[in-house]
Scaffold this motif. Structure first.
Motif, PDB file in Angstrom:
ATOM      1  N   PHE A  78      40.896  21.858  38.386  1.00 31.12           N
ATOM      2  CA  PHE A  78      39.794  22.667  38.917  1.00 31.12           C
ATOM      3  C   PHE A  78      39.486  23.836  37.984  1.00 31.12           C
ATOM      4  O   PHE A  78      38.330  24.085  37.638  1.00 31.12           O
ATOM      5  N   GLU A  79      40.517  24.543  37.570  1.00 32.78           N
ATOM      6  CA  GLU A  79      40.321  25.683  36.676  1.00 32.78           C
ATOM      7  C   GLU A  79      39.804  25.234  35.310  1.00 32.78           C
ATOM      8  O   GLU A  79      38.950  25.905  34.706  1.00 32.78           O
ATOM      9  N   LYS A  80      40.295  24.100  34.827  1.00 29.28           N
ATOM     10  CA  LYS A  80      39.854  23.602  33.518  1.00 29.28           C
ATOM     11  C   LYS A  80      38.376  23.231  33.537  1.00 29.28           C
ATOM     12  O   LYS A  80      37.633  23.524  32.603  1.00 29.28           O
ATOM     13  N   ILE A  81      37.937  22.571  34.622  1.00 33.82           N
ATOM     14  CA  ILE A  81      36.522  22.212  34.751  1.00 33.82           C
ATOM     15  C   ILE A  81      35.664  23.466  34.838  1.00 33.82           C
ATOM     16  O   ILE A  81      34.610  23.567  34.190  1.00 33.82           O
ATOM     17  N   ALA A  82      36.125  24.444  35.625  1.00 35.41           N
ATOM     18  CA  ALA A  82      35.380  25.698  35.765  1.00 35.41           C
ATOM     19  C   ALA A  82      35.252  26.411  34.422  1.00 35.41           C
ATOM     20  O   ALA A  82      34.203  27.002  34.118  1.00 35.41           O
ATOM     21  N   ASP A  83      36.292  26.330  33.611  1.00 32.39           N
ATOM     22  CA  ASP A  83      36.291  27.020  32.321  1.00 32.39           C
ATOM     23  C   ASP A  83      35.356  26.346  31.316  1.00 32.39           C
ATOM     24  O   ASP A  83      34.867  26.990  30.392  1.00 32.39           O
ATOM     25  N   ILE A  84      35.106  25.054  31.496  1.00 30.65           N
ATOM     26  CA  ILE A  84      34.187  24.341  30.617  1.00 30.65           C
ATOM     27  C   ILE A  84      32.735  24.689  30.935  1.00 30.65           C
ATOM     28  O   ILE A  84      31.895  24.801  30.042  1.00 30.65           O
ATOM     29  N   LEU A  85      32.459  24.872  32.213  1.00 32.75           N
ATOM     30  CA  LEU A  85      31.098  25.155  32.667  1.00 32.75           C
ATOM     31  C   LEU A  85      30.760  26.636  32.472  1.00 32.75           C
ATOM     32  O   LEU A  85      31.655  27.473  32.302  1.00 32.75           O
ATOM     33  N   PRO A  86      29.479  27.003  32.518  1.00 30.39           N
ATOM     34  CA  PRO A  86      29.091  28.376  32.158  1.00 30.39           C
ATOM     35  C   PRO A  86      29.211  29.405  33.273  1.00 30.39           C
ATOM     36  O   PRO A  86      29.132  30.606  33.012  1.00 30.39           O
ATOM     37  N   PHE A  87      29.419  28.983  34.525  1.00 29.06           N
ATOM     38  CA  PHE A  87      29.311  29.904  35.651  1.00 29.06           C
ATOM     39  C   PHE A  87      30.328  31.042  35.582  1.00 29.06           C
ATOM     40  O   PHE A  87      29.979  32.218  35.711  1.00 29.06           O
ATOM     41  N   VAL A  88      31.595  30.681  35.393  1.00 33.39           N
ATOM     42  CA  VAL A  88      32.632  31.717  35.359  1.00 33.39           C
ATOM     43  C   VAL A  88      32.473  32.617  34.142  1.00 33.39           C
ATOM     44  O   VAL A  88      32.760  33.826  34.193  1.00 33.39           O
ATOM     45  N   HIS A  89      31.984  32.072  33.041  1.00 34.62           N
ATOM     46  CA  HIS A  89      31.778  32.882  31.837  1.00 34.62           C
ATOM     47  C   HIS A  89      30.648  33.890  32.035  1.00 34.62           C
ATOM     48  O   HIS A  89      30.718  35.017  31.534  1.00 34.62           O
ATOM     49  N   ALA A  90      29.608  33.488  32.768  1.00 36.93           N
ATOM     50  CA  ALA A  90      28.509  34.407  33.060  1.00 36.93           C
ATOM     51  C   ALA A  90      28.995  35.569  33.918  1.00 36.93           C
ATOM     52  O   ALA A  90      28.639  36.732  33.686  1.00 36.93           O
ATOM     53  N   VAL A  91      29.818  35.253  34.916  1.00 36.17           N
ATOM     54  CA  VAL A  91      30.355  36.295  35.800  1.00 36.17           C
ATOM     55  C   VAL A  91      31.305  37.211  35.043  1.00 36.17           C
ATOM     56  O   VAL A  91      31.226  38.443  35.151  1.00 36.17           O
ATOM     57  N   ASP A  92      32.202  36.630  34.253  1.00 32.12           N
ATOM     58  CA  ASP A  92      33.165  37.442  33.500  1.00 32.12           C
ATOM     59  C   ASP A  92      32.466  38.329  32.475  1.00 32.12           C
ATOM     60  O   ASP A  92      32.895  39.477  32.242  1.00 32.12           O
ATOM     61  N   ALA A  93      31.409  37.836  31.858  1.00 32.88           N
ATOM     62  CA  ALA A  93      30.656  38.651  30.899  1.00 32.88           C
ATOM     63  C   ALA A  93      30.081  39.879  31.597  1.00 32.88           C
ATOM     64  O   ALA A  93      30.111  40.998  31.056  1.00 32.88           O
ATOM     65  N   GLY A  94      29.547  39.678  32.805  1.00 33.28           N
ATOM     66  CA  GLY A  94      29.019  40.796  33.577  1.00 33.28           C
ATOM     67  C   GLY A  94      30.104  41.779  33.971  1.00 33.28           C
ATOM     68  O   GLY A  94      29.905  43.004  33.929  1.00 33.28           O
ATOM     69  N   ARG A  95      31.264  41.270  34.356  1.00 34.56           N
ATOM     70  CA  ARG A  95      32.377  42.149  34.741  1.00 34.56           C
ATOM     71  C   ARG A  95      32.864  42.972  33.557  1.00 34.56           C
ATOM     72  O   ARG A  95      33.097  44.181  33.679  1.00 34.56           O
ATOM     73  N   PHE A  96      33.019  42.333  32.406  1.00 36.41           N
ATOM     74  CA  PHE A  96      33.483  43.057  31.223  1.00 36.41           C
ATOM     75  C   PHE A  96      32.457  44.106  30.795  1.00 36.41           C
ATOM     76  O   PHE A  96      32.825  45.207  30.374  1.00 36.41           O
ATOM     77  N   ALA A  97      31.165  43.758  30.894  1.00 37.85           N
ATOM     78  CA  ALA A  97      30.112  44.709  30.541  1.00 37.85           C
ATOM     79  C   ALA A  97      30.151  45.916  31.466  1.00 37.85           C
ATOM     80  O   ALA A  97      30.029  47.068  31.024  1.00 37.85           O
ATOM     81  N   LEU A  98      30.323  45.660  32.759  1.00 38.93           N
ATOM     82  CA  LEU A  98      30.329  46.740  33.741  1.00 38.93           C
ATOM     83  C   LEU A  98      31.550  47.635  33.570  1.00 38.93           C
ATOM     84  O   LEU A  98      31.474  48.852  33.785  1.00 38.93           O
ATOM     85  N   MET A  99      32.677  47.052  33.175  1.00 38.53           N
ATOM     86  CA  MET A  99      33.911  47.828  33.002  1.00 38.53           C
ATOM     87  C   MET A  99      34.001  48.476  31.620  1.00 38.53           C
ATOM     88  O   MET A  99      34.966  49.195  31.332  1.00 38.53           O
ATOM     89  N   GLY A 100      33.025  48.190  30.754  1.00 40.17           N
ATOM     90  CA  GLY A 100      33.029  48.796  29.430  1.00 40.17           C
ATOM     91  C   GLY A 100      33.956  48.126  28.441  1.00 40.17           C
ATOM     92  O   GLY A 100      34.260  48.700  27.388  1.00 40.17           O
ATOM     93  N   GLU A 101      34.423  46.923  28.737  1.00 33.09           N
ATOM     94  CA  GLU A 101      35.274  46.170  27.812  1.00 33.09           C
ATOM     95  C   GLU A 101      34.370  45.330  26.901  1.00 33.09           C
ATOM     96  O   GLU A 101      34.303  44.105  27.003  1.00 33.09           O
ATOM     97  N   TYR A 102      33.690  46.012  25.991  1.00 31.10           N
ATOM     98  CA  TYR A 102      32.609  45.406  25.212  1.00 31.10           C
ATOM     99  C   TYR A 102      33.081  44.264  24.309  1.00 31.10           C
ATOM    100  O   TYR A 102      32.332  43.302  24.097  1.00 31.10           O
ATOM    101  N   SER A 103      34.279  44.358  23.775  1.00 33.21           N
ATOM    102  CA  SER A 103      34.757  43.322  22.856  1.00 33.21           C
ATOM    103  C   SER A 103      34.951  41.975  23.547  1.00 33.21           C
ATOM    104  O   SER A 103      34.981  40.938  22.877  1.00 33.21           O
ATOM    105  N   LYS A 104      35.074  41.988  24.877  1.00 37.38           N
ATOM    106  CA  LYS A 104      35.285  40.754  25.624  1.00 37.38           C
ATOM    107  C   LYS A 104      33.989  40.128  26.122  1.00 37.38           C
ATOM    108  O   LYS A 104      34.001  39.005  26.632  1.00 37.38           O
TER     109      LYS A 104
END
Length: 248
Positions: free
Chosen positions: A191-217
């Motif tokens: 389940f986690e491997k499939i989620a990691d291949i698809l873009p949904f979790v990456h879109a959410v994580d990008a937003g979280r890192f941006a909001l927290m100021g972790e720009y390099s991520k």
């Protein structure tokens, strides 16, 4: 110029469909209210931070964009199923210009939707910083991905079938595979491997890192989403071009 004329026509179609616009904005806000209420009832001793507003709102805003896909697919499929698209095919517009004409009005709509989500988040304790604006900008590739998905399925399916694919299926994929409602690592395995291949979790994580100021991520996560958006847009243009030749 011709693309802009076609885009302006689509703006009028978008404005006419007030119910879809309202639903696409209000439903994510309802989820925000419910999950924030759940978060307040969780004891601090539990150490449950997933529903903290800083973690929650990037996921809610991305999930809200999934409704853009349904709106796009419905618009394209309705045009295909009427004589309107046949008249358009007599114009000198190319497939890429048609796709651009559908896409251009929807990007501002997606931005407004994200902005409304983040404004609502201030009412639930989100603190203002310039990172909020960055998080909204980071949502744009995700918006293009959802729009491209709608364009693709709208070019293939009729206006009734797109509801099942871009409505029920895509929104559920966005919900369950984005890591918004639960930590994907808790499930693990395939389940986690499939989620990691698809873009949904990456879109959410990008937003979280941006909001927290972790720009390099931000960029490594965002590249997944951009890749999907580019590929799906190219495929949508190719499929639309094929359907044009068939329908002429």
């Amino acid at each position: 110029m011709r693309t802009l004329v076609f885009a302006s026509r689509n703006v009028k179609e978008i404005v006419r469909d007030v119910f879809t616009l309202i639903f696409g904005i209000l439903f994510p806000l309802v989820l925000l209210v419910l999950l924030s209420a759940i978060n307040r009832s969780i004891p601090k001793e539990a150490g449950m931070a997933l529903f903290d507003i800083e973690n929650l709102i990037p996921g809610i805003s991305v999930f809200g964009l999934s409704f853009i896909s349904l709106f796009t697919a419905t618009l394209v499929s309705k045009d295909r199923c009427t004589s309107f698209i046949l008249r358009l095919f007599t114009s000198p517009l190319k497939s890429s210009q048609y796709i651009a004409g559908y896409t251009l009005p929807l990007i501002p709509m997606a931005i407004v939707q994200s902005v409304v989500c983040y404004i609502a988040a201030f009412l639930f304790g989100l603190e203002w910083s310039w990172n909020v604006l960055l998080a909204v900008v980071v949502n744009i590739p995700a918006a293009v991905f959802y729009i491209a998905t709608g364009l693709l399925f709208g070019s293939i399916l009729n206006d009734k079938a797109v509801g099942g694919v871009c409505g029920a299926l895509l929104t559920n994929l966005s919900a369950w595979l984005s890591g918004t409602w639960f930590d994907l690592k808790l499930v693990g395995g395939m389940f986690e491997k499939i989620a990691d291949i698809l873009p949904f979790v990456h879109a959410v994580d990008a937003g979280r890192f941006a909001l927290m100021g972790e720009y390099s991520k931000v960029l490594p996560e965002l590249l997944w989403v951009i890749g999907y958006a580019v590929v799906l847009t190219i495929v949508a243009i190719a499929v639309f071009s094929y359907k044009m030749k068939q329908d002429k």
